[in-house]
Design a protein around this motif. Structure first.
Motif, PDB file in Angstrom:
ATOM      1  N   SER A  40       0.852  -1.191   0.000  1.00  8.81           N
ATOM      2  CA  SER A  40       0.000   0.000   0.000  1.00  8.81           C
ATOM      3  C   SER A  40       0.889   1.243   0.000  1.00  8.81           C
ATOM      4  O   SER A  40       2.102   1.151   0.222  1.00  8.81           O
ATOM      5  CB  SER A  40      -0.889   0.008   1.242  1.00  8.81           C
ATOM      6  OG  SER A  40      -0.090   0.135   2.409  1.00  8.81           O
ATOM      7  N   THR A  41       0.279   2.408  -0.235  1.00 12.49           N
ATOM      8  CA  THR A  41       1.049   3.649  -0.217  1.00 12.49           C
ATOM      9  C   THR A  41       1.636   3.898   1.171  1.00 12.49           C
ATOM     10  O   THR A  41       2.804   4.283   1.308  1.00 12.49           O
ATOM     11  CB  THR A  41       0.170   4.839  -0.632  1.00 12.49           C
ATOM     12  OG1 THR A  41      -0.303   4.621  -1.967  1.00 12.49           O
ATOM     13  CG2 THR A  41       0.957   6.139  -0.592  1.00 12.49           C
ATOM     14  N   SER A  42       0.846   3.689   2.214  1.00 10.78           N
ATOM     15  CA  SER A  42       1.360   3.906   3.572  1.00 10.78           C
ATOM     16  C   SER A  42       2.446   2.897   3.915  1.00 10.78           C
ATOM     17  O   SER A  42       3.448   3.227   4.564  1.00 10.78           O
ATOM     18  CB  SER A  42       0.223   3.833   4.592  1.00 10.78           C
ATOM     19  OG  SER A  42      -0.426   2.575   4.551  1.00 10.78           O
ATOM     20  N   ALA A 351       7.069   8.842   5.523  1.00  8.55           N
ATOM     21  CA  ALA A 351       6.036   8.304   6.411  1.00  8.55           C
ATOM     22  C   ALA A 351       4.872   9.283   6.529  1.00  8.55           C
ATOM     23  O   ALA A 351       3.700   8.910   6.348  1.00  8.55           O
ATOM     24  CB  ALA A 351       6.631   8.014   7.786  1.00  8.55           C
ATOM     25  N   PHE A 355       1.035   8.870   4.600  1.00 10.53           N
ATOM     26  CA  PHE A 355      -0.269   8.925   5.272  1.00 10.53           C
ATOM     27  C   PHE A 355      -1.076  10.143   4.810  1.00 10.53           C
ATOM     28  O   PHE A 355      -2.294  10.056   4.656  1.00 10.53           O
ATOM     29  CB  PHE A 355      -0.073   8.947   6.789  1.00 10.53           C
ATOM     30  CG  PHE A 355       0.274   7.605   7.365  1.00 10.53           C
ATOM     31  CD1 PHE A 355      -0.682   6.608   7.480  1.00 10.53           C
ATOM     32  CD2 PHE A 355       1.576   7.323   7.773  1.00 10.53           C
ATOM     33  CE1 PHE A 355      -0.369   5.364   8.002  1.00 10.53           C
ATOM     34  CE2 PHE A 355       1.911   6.082   8.296  1.00 10.53           C
ATOM     35  CZ  PHE A 355       0.936   5.090   8.419  1.00 10.53           C
ATOM     36  N   GLY A 358      -3.248   9.807   1.777  1.00 11.73           N
ATOM     37  CA  GLY A 358      -4.554   9.171   1.916  1.00 11.73           C
ATOM     38  C   GLY A 358      -5.694  10.161   1.842  1.00 11.73           C
ATOM     39  O   GLY A 358      -6.798   9.823   1.374  1.00 11.73           O
ATOM     40  N   SER A 359      -5.478  11.396   2.290  1.00 12.59           N
ATOM     41  CA  SER A 359      -6.526  12.419   2.238  1.00 12.59           C
ATOM     42  C   SER A 359      -6.267  13.467   1.162  1.00 12.59           C
ATOM     43  O   SER A 359      -7.196  13.937   0.507  1.00 12.59           O
ATOM     44  CB  SER A 359      -6.663  13.102   3.609  1.00 12.59           C
ATOM     45  OG  SER A 359      -5.411  13.638   4.023  1.00 12.59           O
ATOM     46  N   THR A 365      -0.087  16.220  -1.904  1.00 13.38           N
ATOM     47  CA  THR A 365       1.054  16.133  -0.996  1.00 13.38           C
ATOM     48  C   THR A 365       2.306  16.719  -1.631  1.00 13.38           C
ATOM     49  O   THR A 365       3.137  17.333  -0.944  1.00 13.38           O
ATOM     50  CB  THR A 365       1.288  14.667  -0.574  1.00 13.38           C
ATOM     51  OG1 THR A 365       0.046  14.095  -0.157  1.00 13.38           O
ATOM     52  CG2 THR A 365       2.273  14.587   0.575  1.00 13.38           C
TER      53      THR A 365
END
Length: 394
Positions: A40-42, A351, A355, A358-359, A365
């Motif tokens: 996953s991306t995270s 990191a 996260f 995700g939003s 980002t």
């Protein structure tokens, strides 16, 4: 002092491997790793941050080793860490092996760079030291170009990424062998300044601008290296080429842009440190904006990557020779303090960014990172000449 060019070549080779495939290889092959290991991306962000944490830990160990044993041992350790880590990635069958190999390989960047400040202090005439340190730092550009070109060459093979990591491992072995010879029999010099109170000197006000730009770029650059290829791939890739080829193209452009780092000392002498730092963070700002907004446009991607490569190489050289000016009696410890702040940003960047994506999404980002580069331009002091402790070329 006859060791100037062997040291410069050996150092450039060490940084080419350590800051080329060992450090950026994970981001370069992240789309393949996503498919192979269902990342996953995270999760990818955590592995990338873990790799940068390995870099940070190795920096601290290296400072201690250089003081006790000189630069040769940590550079050798870095070469063999890259060899072992990249070999583990090449044969990895699960996420745990991928993560462990990536982190171990990344420690080589912590072992292999800062010792050359000590080696240059001992083996390079002062008149040639800034240029030698610039050449050593800019070895990264060659490593990134080579890694991107190799990824491009093996893109069509069923297990091409494994082949690439085997070749990366062999390059690490060669670099270790070259530097074991290049760093042999360096002249011994006794520091003229007592090491008492060195920690206070590392954090004294004259160091604050240098530490601040190291932290800022550590945050933004680590996010770029970890997720640029992934962002391009998730956005559909570059038109006219297979999606798998977008990453190698990006990294070749990034490495090519880094060639400007060879001229950092000359540019600084012409325009001064303040203008150089503000200009290079302007390049960082534009690079992040282009990647965030137009990841599938050829011109935007190539310019973004080339600018990011220029930022990496120029700031690497600035970190090296500015810290040497600030801490002439403690070149490795002073450089390690700067790199530790850079590494702290490296740890946090992927990191937190992973996260946040995700939003905000990856595009959002990248834009947030661009704002940080803008803040650095606005806040960097105009009186850097005085803060550089008498460096009349700043």
């Amino acid at each position: 002092m006859v060791r100037t060019w062997p040291l410069a070549f050996g150092g450039a080779l060490a940084t080419a491997v350590a800051f080329g495939p060992a450090r950026i290889g994970f981001g370069l092959f992240l789309p393949r790793f996503r498919e192979q290991f269902e990342l996953s991306t995270s999760g990818a962000g955590l592995i990338a941050s873990g790799a940068f944490a390995g870099f940070f830990f190795a920096l601290l160990v290296t400072a201690w080793l250089v003081v006790r044993n000189g630069p040769r041992l940590p550079v050798a350790l870095g070469g063999f860490a890259a060899l072992a880590g990249m070999s583990i990635v090449a044969i990895g069958q699960n996420t745990a092996m991928l993560a462990f190999g990536t982190v171990l390989a990344a420690t080589s960047a912590g072992f292999c760079w800062s010792p050359f400040n000590n080696a240059a202090e001992r083996g390079v005439p002062s008149a040639k030291r800034d240029r030698a340190l610039s050449i050593i730092s800019t070895g990264t550009a060659g490593g990134i170009v080579a890694a991107g070109a190799l990824a491009l060459a093996v893109a069509g093979l069923a297990h091409g990424w494994r082949t690439a990591w085997v070749i990366f491992s062999l390059a690490a072995l060669f670099a270790a062998a070259v530097n074991l010879r290049a760093l042999a029999r360096l002249p011994y010099t006794q520091a003229q300044t007592s090491r008492q109170g060195w920690l206070a000197r590392m954090a004294a006000p004259p160091t604050w601008p240098l530490l601040a730009i190291a932290l800022s770029f550590g945050l933004t650059n680590s996010f770029y290296l970890s997720f640029a290829v992934d962002h391009v791939s998730q956005s559909g890739g570059l038109p006219g080429v297979a999606t798998a080829l977008s990453g190698p193209v990006l990294y070749i452009a990034l490495g090519a842009g880094g060639v400007v780092g060879f001229f950092t000392a000359d540019i600084k002498a012409r325009i001064g440190l303040t203008a150089l730092v503000r200009g290079i963070f302007g390049c960082s700002l534009l690079s992040l904006l282009l990647m965030g907004l137009w990841p599938t446009h050829w011109s935007a991607l190539l310019v973004s990557a080339a600018l990011q490569g220029a930022c990496i190489m120029v700031l690497s050289a600035i970190f090296s020779f500015w810290s040497s000016r600030l801490h002439p009696a403690l070149p490795t410890i002073g450089f390690t303090a700067t790199l530790a702040m850079f590494a702290f940003g490296n740890i946090c960047g992927p990191a937190v960014g992973g996260f946040a994506a995700g939003s905000l999404g990856l595009a959002g980002t990248f834009m947030a990172n661009a704002v940080l580069s803008l803040a650095t331009i606005l806040l960097f002091p105009g009186h850097a000449r005085r803060l550089a402790l008498g460096d009349d070329t700043t």
